[in-house]
Design a protein around this motif. Structure first.
Motif, PDB file in Angstrom:
ATOM      1  N   ASN A   1      20.397  15.971  10.869  1.00  0.00           N
ATOM      2  CA  ASN A   1      20.034  15.755   9.163  1.00  0.00           C
ATOM      3  C   ASN A   1      18.878  15.087   9.114  1.00  0.00           C
ATOM      4  O   ASN A   1      18.304  15.343   8.072  1.00  0.00           O
ATOM      5  CB  ASN A   1      21.239  14.476   8.780  1.00  0.00           C
ATOM      6  N   ILE A   2      18.506  14.213  10.271  1.00  0.00           N
ATOM      7  CA  ILE A   2      16.989  13.768   9.971  1.00  0.00           C
ATOM      8  C   ILE A   2      15.806  14.869  10.005  1.00  0.00           C
ATOM      9  O   ILE A   2      14.945  14.919   9.183  1.00  0.00           O
ATOM     10  CB  ILE A   2      16.744  12.761  11.110  1.00  0.00           C
ATOM     11  N   LEU A   3      16.036  15.843  10.769  1.00  0.00           N
ATOM     12  CA  LEU A   3      14.962  16.867  10.908  1.00  0.00           C
ATOM     13  C   LEU A   3      15.157  17.765   9.582  1.00  0.00           C
ATOM     14  O   LEU A   3      14.069  18.397   9.363  1.00  0.00           O
ATOM     15  CB  LEU A   3      15.283  17.592  12.340  1.00  0.00           C
ATOM     16  N   GLU A   4      16.453  18.133   9.294  1.00  0.00           N
ATOM     17  CA  GLU A   4      16.602  18.999   8.317  1.00  0.00           C
ATOM     18  C   GLU A   4      15.915  18.436   6.876  1.00  0.00           C
ATOM     19  O   GLU A   4      15.119  19.262   6.364  1.00  0.00           O
ATOM     20  CB  GLU A   4      17.932  19.162   7.834  1.00  0.00           C
TER      21      GLU A   4
ATOM     22  N   CYS B   1       9.140  17.968  21.928  1.00  0.00           N
ATOM     23  CA  CYS B   1      10.443  18.023  22.974  1.00  0.00           C
ATOM     24  C   CYS B   1      10.808  19.454  23.307  1.00  0.00           C
ATOM     25  O   CYS B   1      11.081  19.931  24.454  1.00  0.00           O
ATOM     26  CB  CYS B   1      11.367  17.494  22.212  1.00  0.00           C
ATOM     27  N   GLY B   2      10.584  20.552  22.117  1.00  0.00           N
ATOM     28  CA  GLY B   2      10.929  21.716  22.570  1.00  0.00           C
ATOM     29  C   GLY B   2       9.938  22.413  23.558  1.00  0.00           C
ATOM     30  O   GLY B   2      10.275  23.089  24.487  1.00  0.00           O
ATOM     31  N   SER B   3       8.657  21.968  23.303  1.00  0.00           N
ATOM     32  CA  SER B   3       7.464  22.465  24.290  1.00  0.00           C
ATOM     33  C   SER B   3       7.728  21.923  25.738  1.00  0.00           C
ATOM     34  O   SER B   3       7.394  22.485  26.585  1.00  0.00           O
ATOM     35  CB  SER B   3       6.052  22.241  23.705  1.00  0.00           C
ATOM     36  N   HIS B   4       8.128  20.784  25.692  1.00  0.00           N
ATOM     37  CA  HIS B   4       8.306  20.001  27.075  1.00  0.00           C
ATOM     38  C   HIS B   4       9.535  20.738  27.799  1.00  0.00           C
ATOM     39  O   HIS B   4       9.466  20.974  29.070  1.00  0.00           O
ATOM     40  CB  HIS B   4       8.550  18.620  26.904  1.00  0.00           C
TER      41      HIS B   4
ATOM     42  N   VAL C   1      18.865  19.693  21.905  1.00  0.00           N
ATOM     43  CA  VAL C   1      20.337  19.913  21.653  1.00  0.00           C
ATOM     44  C   VAL C   1      20.887  19.307  20.642  1.00  0.00           C
ATOM     45  O   VAL C   1      21.618  20.179  19.840  1.00  0.00           O
ATOM     46  CB  VAL C   1      21.235  19.388  23.073  1.00  0.00           C
ATOM     47  N   ALA C   2      20.579  18.214  20.028  1.00  0.00           N
ATOM     48  CA  ALA C   2      20.757  17.430  18.916  1.00  0.00           C
ATOM     49  C   ALA C   2      20.484  18.467  17.607  1.00  0.00           C
ATOM     50  O   ALA C   2      21.185  18.298  16.440  1.00  0.00           O
ATOM     51  CB  ALA C   2      20.412  15.935  18.849  1.00  0.00           C
TER      52      ALA C   2
END
Length: 653
Positions: free
Chosen positions: A288-291, A229-232, A277-278
């Motif tokens: 929380n999921i990513l962390e 997502c960041g690359s896109h 953004v999230a």
């Protein structure tokens, strides 16, 4: 090649060997020390590396000004040697923080600034005498080759002492482990705690709407989704390189987006923006999921690598992380101490034989007692030519000194870590020396004018070299691990091997009246530099970006030939440019500005080194091949510029 030179030349390059040993020790291990000991990112380590190397050369201006004003070149060189020694002593002391390390680096840089440019100026003064003046260009090539003998041993000596110390502490050296240890210590969730695993299980189940049994796959999916997502969304680097996702990666993003939402996602850009953004909104579900996913991935990778470092069962991961980081970092401190010992040797040589170097106070006074000066017009013309050359070499050093930064990272991250018995011959310093000695012996056998005695001795030495090479080859295992800093000994090795060849070619061209001028050699060197990075660019095609590579322990690695070929090409470029540039500065500088102009050459090198961080910044953010593309473009532009102003430069040559 050595015939006819004054004895002071040999004093200079033996005195300079300690500085070269320390320089190549730093080039080989400094960024690894900063990232492993202090947990710095590649970009932050690159900033310190850039400032350090920029200061080494930038402070040469200070050294040049002091020497020009006092006319005490040899005294300033002496102070520089002692100052560098003090810095290496501080670097060898374990247990101190980043601020202490940076202070020690700046002390080394200051000492180098007092030493380096002024020693080059003194070498140039040796050839101010008419009987030596025709040997000036070859003198700087000989000097350049001689000082790099010390550099040849530095990477292997550093790797040997680091590996020895880590082994003495009961561990094996695993270069990826310190970074993971720092990441583990920085995690907010300790997955060795059953309660944390239970919380992660609940979060994973709620997210997927089912029961998650494979935490690794779940965590990897979330991290991959975040990166895609960041690359896109971040589709370019300052508008230079468009890399918005397409093909397989776009399909993979579509697949992960559908999995995450539970339905088909029609607008991937909007979805990617929401995820990005999230991920920055503390407390949000995705945050929380990513962390927790990131913490789990770190925990998993860390615990998987520990058995490679020790066979002892580890019950306290935090204690082990601290212990391993300390052991790993202290090994590097011992390597810095070894560099300090070589500085002591250089000090002894300089103290005993500095009388063979010229005294500038006497050299600048004419028979009637007046100071020799040039006219203002000629001085201006010469200074203009010098500053034009300085402007070009900025870009050479910005590219060339990536060998201790992004090329070192490439050796660690993207190059194979094990080689076969034949390839390992060039990574083992003793078998490499056998090869080098064998090549020189072979050259002596076929050299015109060699006596029968010389040829006989050379044949015997060649036979011993072949026996040595065969011995090492047959005793090398099928699989040989090596440290990434060992790539650093290829540059000094190739300088030692290629210098006689390059000097011989120039001498042959000189006899035919076709030898290029020093400025023209510099321009050719810039073009060769571009081709060096083109080799690495081709080898990097298809490799994952750094941020993707980090999450994939089984990522693609390339063979050692790509880096070795690049080092070979860059060394040829260096021999066209660096000794010729120093010679040009020595020849063209007005007498009263000799030290200052040698400092100016090193000041231009400093500006190039201060921009080294551009490479490490790009390394973390764009495709790897795009990093090398930047340097190809810059070197071609610089080459075009110097050929455009060639007439002005050759008028004063």
């Amino acid at each position: 090649m050595f015939k006819g030179h004054p004895k002071g030349l040999y004093v200079a390059f033996f005195a300079n060997m300690g500085e070269r040993f320390g320089f190549y020790t730093m080039m080989g291990i400094l960024v690894f020390y900063l990232t492993s000991k202090f947990g710095l990112t590649e970009s932050k380590a690159g900033i310190i590396y850039s400032i350090f190397y920029g200061s080494i050369y930038g402070l040469a201006l200070v050294g040049g000004i002091l020497a020009d004003r006092t006319k005490n070149y040899k005294g300033i060189i002496y102070i520089g040697l002692f100052t560098m020694l003090g810095g290496y002593i501080l670097m060898s002391v374990p247990g101190f923080g980043l601020a202490f390390t940076v202070t020690a680096l700046m002390i080394i840089a200051f000492g180098n600034g007092l030493f380096k440019g002024n020693l080059q100026a003194v070498v140039g003064q040796l050839y101010d005498e008419p009987k030596y003046s025709h040997l000036r260009d070859s003198a700087f090539s000989v000097f350049y080759m001689g000082i790099n003998v010390g550099a040849l041993f530095a990477p292997s000596a550093a790797a040997g002492i680091i590996n020895w110390f880590i082994k003495k502490q009961g561990f094996a050296r695993v270069d990826q482990l310190p970074s993971l240890a720092h990441k583990y210590l920085a995690t907010t969730h300790d997955f060795s705690n059953p309660e944390v695993i239970s919380t992660f299980q609940e979060l994973a189940n709620n997210t997927t709407g089912g029961t998650v049994t494979d935490f690794s796959a779940f965590a990897d999916r979330n991290i991959e989704l975040q990166e895609l997502c960041g690359s896109h969304v971040d589709s370019s680097f300052f508008g230079l390189f468009k890399h918005q996702l397409d093909g397989e990666k776009l399909e993979r993003l579509q697949e992960l987006a559908n999995q995450y939402t539970g339905s088909a996602v029609n607008d991937l850009t909007a979805f990617a923006n929401k995820i990005v953004v999230a991920s920055e909104q503390i407390g949000s579900e995705w945050y929380n999921i990513l962390e927790m996913s990131s913490n789990y991935a770190t925990f998993n990778s860390f615990t998987e690598l520990i058995p490679e470092a020790t066979s002892t069962a580890i019950t306290n991961l935090t204690e082990f992380a601290h212990t391993y980081i300390d052991a790993y970092g202290t090994g590097f401190n011992y390597a810095f101490a070894l560099a300090g010992i070589t500085m002591i040797i250089s000090l002894i040589v300089y103290t005993l034989f500095k009388r063979m170097l010229p005294d500038v106070k006497k050299a600048e006074i004419s028979e009637d007692g007046k100071v020799v000066e040039m006219s203002k017009a000629e001085t201006k013309q010469r200074l203009t030519a010098l500053f034009l050359v300085f402007g070009v070499v900025i870009f050479f050093w910005m590219a060339f000194h990536q060998n201790g930064l992004t090329m070192s990272f490439f050796a660690r991250d993207y190059t194979v870590q094990n080689v076969g018995p034949a390839t390992y011959l060039v990574f083992n310093i003793w078998s490499l020396l056998s090869i080098v000695i064998g090549i020189f012996s072979l050259t002596a056998i076929f050299k015109k004018g060699s006596s029968a005695k010389t040829k006989l001795i050379s044949v015997l030495i060649l036979a011993l070299s072949v026996i040595g090479i065969y011995y090492f080859y047959t005793n090398n295992p099928e699989v040989n691990a090596f440290s990434p800093e060992l790539f650093q000994h290829f540059n000094p090795t190739m300088i030692v091997l290629l210098t006689p060849i390059i000097v011989g070619i120039f001498a042959w061209l000189n006899k035919k009246g076709k030898e290029p001028s020093a400025p023209r050699k510099i321009g050719i060197g810039m073009i060769i530099t571009s081709f060096g990075f083109l080799i690495l660019l081709i080898g990097s095609l298809g490799l994952d970006p750094f941020n993707v590579m980090q999450s994939d322990p089984n990522h693609v690695r390339v063979g050692t030939g790509w880096l070795i070929s690049t080092y070979f090409t860059l060394t040829v470029a260096e021999l066209f440019l660096s000794p010729m540039g120093i010679s040009f500065v020595s020849k063209v500088s007005p007498p009263k500005y000799q030290g200052l102009m040698q400092g100016g050459w090193l000041g231009a090198t400093a500006l190039g080194n201060l921009m080294l961080g551009v490479g490490s910044f790009l390394y973390e953010r764009v495709q790897i091949w795009q990093v090398w593309a930047i340097f190809i473009i810059l070197c071609f532009i610089a080459a075009g510029f110097i050929f455009k102003v060639m007439k002005k430069l050759e008028q004063v040559s």
